[in-house]
Design a protein around this motif. Structure first.
Motif, PDB file in Angstrom:
ATOM      1  N   TYR A 125      14.377 -18.287-122.733  1.00 17.64           N
ATOM      2  CA  TYR A 125      12.973 -18.326-123.159  1.00 17.64           C
ATOM      3  C   TYR A 125      12.692 -19.583-123.965  1.00 17.64           C
ATOM      4  CZ  TYR A 125      11.561 -13.700-121.572  1.00 17.64           C
ATOM      5  OH  TYR A 125      11.214 -12.630-120.796  1.00 17.64           O
ATOM      6  N   ARG A 126      11.427 -19.847-124.134  1.00 15.81           N
ATOM      7  CA  ARG A 126      10.990 -20.989-124.945  1.00 15.81           C
ATOM      8  C   ARG A 126       9.936 -20.531-125.952  1.00 15.81           C
ATOM      9  NH1 ARG A 126       6.325 -23.268-122.327  1.00 15.81           N
ATOM     10  NH2 ARG A 126       5.834 -22.100-120.438  1.00 15.81           N
ATOM     11  N   THR A 127       9.879 -21.201-127.087  1.00 13.58           N
ATOM     12  CA  THR A 127       8.979 -20.811-128.176  1.00 13.58           C
ATOM     13  C   THR A 127       8.377 -22.067-128.803  1.00 13.58           C
ATOM     14  OG1 THR A 127      10.673 -20.972-129.897  1.00 13.58           O
ATOM     15  CG2 THR A 127      10.488 -18.846-128.747  1.00 13.58           C
ATOM     16  N   ARG A 128       7.520 -21.868-129.777  1.00 17.56           N
ATOM     17  CA  ARG A 128       7.104 -22.996-130.611  1.00 17.56           C
ATOM     18  C   ARG A 128       8.335 -23.476-131.383  1.00 17.56           C
ATOM     19  NH1 ARG A 128       1.415 -23.043-131.791  1.00 17.56           N
ATOM     20  NH2 ARG A 128       1.812 -24.786-133.197  1.00 17.56           N
ATOM     21  N   ILE A 129       8.451 -24.783-131.546  1.00 19.54           N
ATOM     22  CA  ILE A 129       9.598 -25.355-132.259  1.00 19.54           C
ATOM     23  C   ILE A 129       9.093 -26.367-133.287  1.00 19.54           C
ATOM     24  CG2 ILE A 129      11.162 -25.030-130.294  1.00 19.54           C
ATOM     25  CD1 ILE A 129      10.868 -28.097-129.785  1.00 19.54           C
ATOM     26  N   HIS A 130      10.023 -26.900-134.074  1.00 20.30           N
ATOM     27  CA  HIS A 130       9.648 -27.915-135.071  1.00 20.30           C
ATOM     28  C   HIS A 130       9.050 -29.131-134.375  1.00 20.30           C
ATOM     29  CE1 HIS A 130      10.131 -31.183-137.981  1.00 20.30           C
ATOM     30  NE2 HIS A 130      10.221 -30.262-138.936  1.00 20.30           N
ATOM     31  N   GLY A 131       9.788 -29.682-133.412  1.00 21.39           N
ATOM     32  CA  GLY A 131       9.246 -30.733-132.558  1.00 21.39           C
ATOM     33  C   GLY A 131       9.568 -32.155-132.967  1.00 21.39           C
ATOM     34  N   ASP A 132       9.925 -32.387-134.228  1.00 21.31           N
ATOM     35  CA  ASP A 132      10.306 -33.736-134.675  1.00 21.31           C
ATOM     36  C   ASP A 132      11.461 -33.580-135.658  1.00 21.31           C
ATOM     37  OD1 ASP A 132      10.206 -36.516-134.953  1.00 21.31           O
ATOM     38  OD2 ASP A 132       8.810 -36.414-136.634  1.00 21.31           O
ATOM     39  N   TYR A 133      12.502 -32.933-135.204  1.00 18.49           N
ATOM     40  CA  TYR A 133      13.558 -32.440-136.083  1.00 18.49           C
ATOM     41  C   TYR A 133      14.677 -33.461-136.236  1.00 18.49           C
ATOM     42  CZ  TYR A 133      16.110 -28.582-138.312  1.00 18.49           C
ATOM     43  OH  TYR A 133      16.752 -27.756-139.206  1.00 18.49           O
ATOM     44  N   HIS A 134      14.890 -33.914-137.458  1.00 16.85           N
ATOM     45  CA  HIS A 134      15.984 -34.841-137.762  1.00 16.85           C
ATOM     46  C   HIS A 134      16.343 -34.698-139.238  1.00 16.85           C
ATOM     47  CE1 HIS A 134      12.987 -37.509-139.647  1.00 16.85           C
ATOM     48  NE2 HIS A 134      12.247 -37.344-138.568  1.00 16.85           N
ATOM     49  N   ALA A 173      18.912 -30.780-130.258  1.00 18.47           N
ATOM     50  CA  ALA A 173      19.233 -32.119-129.741  1.00 18.47           C
ATOM     51  C   ALA A 173      18.731 -33.201-130.698  1.00 18.47           C
ATOM     52  CB  ALA A 173      18.606 -32.305-128.352  1.00 18.47           C
ATOM     53  N   GLY A 174      17.540 -33.000-131.268  1.00 15.20           N
ATOM     54  CA  GLY A 174      17.004 -33.963-132.220  1.00 15.20           C
ATOM     55  C   GLY A 174      17.906 -34.126-133.429  1.00 15.20           C
ATOM     56  N   MET A 175      18.427 -33.004-133.949  1.00 13.12           N
ATOM     57  CA  MET A 175      19.298 -33.075-135.122  1.00 13.12           C
ATOM     58  C   MET A 175      20.643 -33.699-134.775  1.00 13.12           C
ATOM     59  SD  MET A 175      19.355 -32.714-138.313  1.00 13.12           S
ATOM     60  CE  MET A 175      17.855 -31.756-138.610  1.00 13.12           C
ATOM     61  N   ILE A 176      21.177 -33.371-133.618  1.00 18.51           N
ATOM     62  CA  ILE A 176      22.460 -33.958-133.210  1.00 18.51           C
ATOM     63  C   ILE A 176      22.331 -35.467-133.054  1.00 18.51           C
ATOM     64  CG2 ILE A 176      24.092 -34.089-131.275  1.00 18.51           C
ATOM     65  CD1 ILE A 176      23.742 -31.050-130.960  1.00 18.51           C
ATOM     66  N   ARG A 177      21.220 -35.901-132.455  1.00 20.70           N
ATOM     67  CA  ARG A 177      20.981 -37.341-132.323  1.00 20.70           C
ATOM     68  C   ARG A 177      20.852 -37.996-133.706  1.00 20.70           C
ATOM     69  NH1 ARG A 177      22.666 -40.056-129.721  1.00 20.70           N
ATOM     70  NH2 ARG A 177      21.105 -41.680-130.002  1.00 20.70           N
ATOM     71  N   SER A 178      20.289 -37.279-134.659  1.00 16.29           N
ATOM     72  CA  SER A 178      20.136 -37.822-136.010  1.00 16.29           C
ATOM     73  C   SER A 178      21.500 -38.058-136.662  1.00 16.29           C
ATOM     74  CB  SER A 178      19.298 -36.858-136.855  1.00 16.29           C
ATOM     75  OG  SER A 178      18.874 -37.466-138.061  1.00 16.29           O
TER      76      SER A 178
END
Length: 515
Positions: free
Chosen positions: A358-367, A405-410
């Motif tokens: 499933y998919r939900t609302r997310i943070h969207g700019d997570y780092h 993925a955003g946090m891992i990239r950070s």
């Protein structure tokens, strides 16, 4: 400042063409050019137009549109106040011009610099006030769980924060963010913070205390501001990770590969809080905008088209700037461009691959910069979403793995920036630095993922199985790294190797999947 005195009246301001023209031609252009919140400084303004007037007692919220020679126009919010001379000290950067009102001489100012305006804002949240407008619209103040004041009397300050919005702090307890660049929709941050606060027990965000909204009869509601509780933080997690990496760097230069156990504890804590945030968003019910949804055909097409377009733009950008890159970056860029068919084949799978998550609302700019470290915990902030996306796109539901993925990239950025840009490592071969960075990153990434997925347990509706988790995580890691190329090529060419290395790592995993 000119000696010219502009005669103004709030009553009928929306129809005062003379005042509008003076503002548009003479006052606003030089004023906004020195404002941190005005994003169009580097663009050629074609037209500036006063648009709407929203009355707020003895103040107004004015909106104005800026059109440029190239690109989309922008809409800005500017609250206005008339301050009679010798009644209070106004910072020069808040003064638009000299003005007169009701036969009194004073200043026309950005109202946030007027303490009476700030007091009126707080009182209006306290009473949950509504200010009817002349056309059946309303200016509405809401109050949330985190607002616990028993009196409307409170002091206010303007903190020295370098931001694209304006901040006010009330009584050291409440942080009000007034949006400057506004959109013809509710702001995703106000929605996210309000829903998490009001409908879950998750406390690791600045909890919702109130909001300011312009409810329009014949058009979508616009968010003017959101109020949250003040967080007493030590620093953001990017800075704290930098501290950990300083210890790592010191040991590495001396020939040791060493990560303190406390670092893994902090990474695990962040993963745990991330999972709790996503569980809170998944658990929210009673509003269509927050109900979980499947990976339907329409969403799959959206993901596919967005990634393909992004990929094409980044290929073109790298081709145009290839000769400006250093040798290592050129080799990585060439490898990336040679892998285009494999990447397209991987992206195509999102259209046909069975996906039951499933998919939900997310943070969207997570780092890491979106996480504040308090004395004993972590707090997640800034839910506005990806800056380059439209407001509508920021509200689209995704797999929470997009945030992951955003946090891992950070984390990847943090270690690469530290090792490759430190003076202490300037004499060490890039190959040796890369090996150390890869090892650090892999240990941190595995720690983060293990804790994150462990909080959900198995099975969980958000994640059907490990195959889907693996594919979706690789998809969003690749998407994020390709997205990052744009900023680095344009602003930090020497850093472009960081996302390119990230892409190379994902492609190795994609190759394993193909085999």
């Amino acid at each position: 400042m000119s000696e010219f005195v502009l005669a103004i009246e709030w009553q009928g301001f929306e129809k005062d063409k003379y005042v509008h023209t003076v503002l548009e031609d003479n006052i606003l252009p030089p004023y906004i050019a020195q404002c941190r919140w005005f994003a169009g400084k580097a663009r050629q303004i074609k037209l500036l137009k006063v648009k709407d007037t929203v009355h707020f007692g003895s103040f107004i919220f004015m909106t104005f549109e800026v059109k440029y020679d190239e690109g989309d126009s922008e809409l800005y919010l500017l609250p206005l106040s008339f301050v009679e001379e010798n009644t209070q000290e106004i910072a020069q950067k808040g003064v638009l011009c000299k003005a007169s009102m009701d036969e009194k001489i004073g200043l026309l100012v950005d109202a946030i610099y007027d303490e009476k305006f700030r007091a009126k804002l707080f009182t209006s949240v306290f009473h949950q006030s509504t200010f009817p407008q002349h056309n059946d619209d309303s200016l509405v103040f809401a109050k949330g769980k985190a607002f616990v004041e028993e009196t409307e009397e409170i002091d206010s300050i303007l903190p020295n924060i370098d931001s694209s919005n304006s901040a006010m702090i009330f009584g050291g307890k409440y942080f009000l963010k007034l949006y400057r660049k506004i959109f013809a929709e509710t702001n995703p941050e106000a929605e996210m913070v309000e829903f998490i606060t009001q409908n879950s027990d998750f406390r690791n965000i600045p909890r919702f205390a109130g909001s300011i909204s312009w409810k329009r009869e014949t058009a979508p509601e616009i968010t003017f501001g959101v109020m949250v509780e003040v967080i007493q933080s030590l620093k953001d997690d990017w800075s704290m990770t930098g501290d950990y990496l300083n210890d790592f760097l010191e040991a590495f230069v001396e020939g040791n590969f060493q990560i303190k156990e406390s670092v893994f504890d902090k990474v695990s804590l962040l993963a745990h809080r991330t999972a709790e945030m996503h569980k809170a968003l998944f658990a929210l019910r009673g509003a269509d905008s927050f109900n979980a949804e499947p990976f339907d055909r329409q969403y799959r097409r959206f993901l596919h088209e967005k990634f393909e377009n992004l990929l094409e733009r980044r290929y073109n950008l790298l081709t145009e700037n290839y000769l400006k890159l250093d040798g290592q970056a050129q080799a990585l860029a060439w490898k990336f461009m040679e892998s285009k068919d494999m990447i397209l084949e991987f992206i195509d799978q999102v259209l046909t691959r069975p996906l039951f998550s499933y998919r939900t609302r997310i943070h969207g700019d997570y780092h890491l910069g979106q996480v504040l470290a308090t004395e004993h915990d972590l707090v997640i902030i800034d839910f506005e979403g990806e800056p380059e996306s439209t407001i509508t796109e920021r509200k689209i539901k995704h797999s929470p793995l997009k945030d992951v993925a955003g946090m891992i990239r950070s984390y990847h950025y943090a270690v690469a920036a530290k090792l490759f840009n430190a003076t202490e490592t300037s004499t060490i071969e890039p190959k040796v630095l890369q090996r150390a960075a890869d090892r650090w990153y892999k240990l941190i990434k595995d720690t983060y993922l293990d804790e994150y997925l462990g909080v959900f347990g198995s099975p969980h509706p958000l994640f059907k199985d490990n195959n889907e988790i693996n594919y979706l995580l690789l998809f969003h890691l690749l998407e994020k790294a390709v997205y990052e190329i744009g900023y680095e090529v344009n602003y930090r060419p020497s850093w472009v190797k960081i996302p390119l290395i990230g892409i190379a790592e994902v492609l190795m995993e994609v190759e394993k999947l193909r085999r």
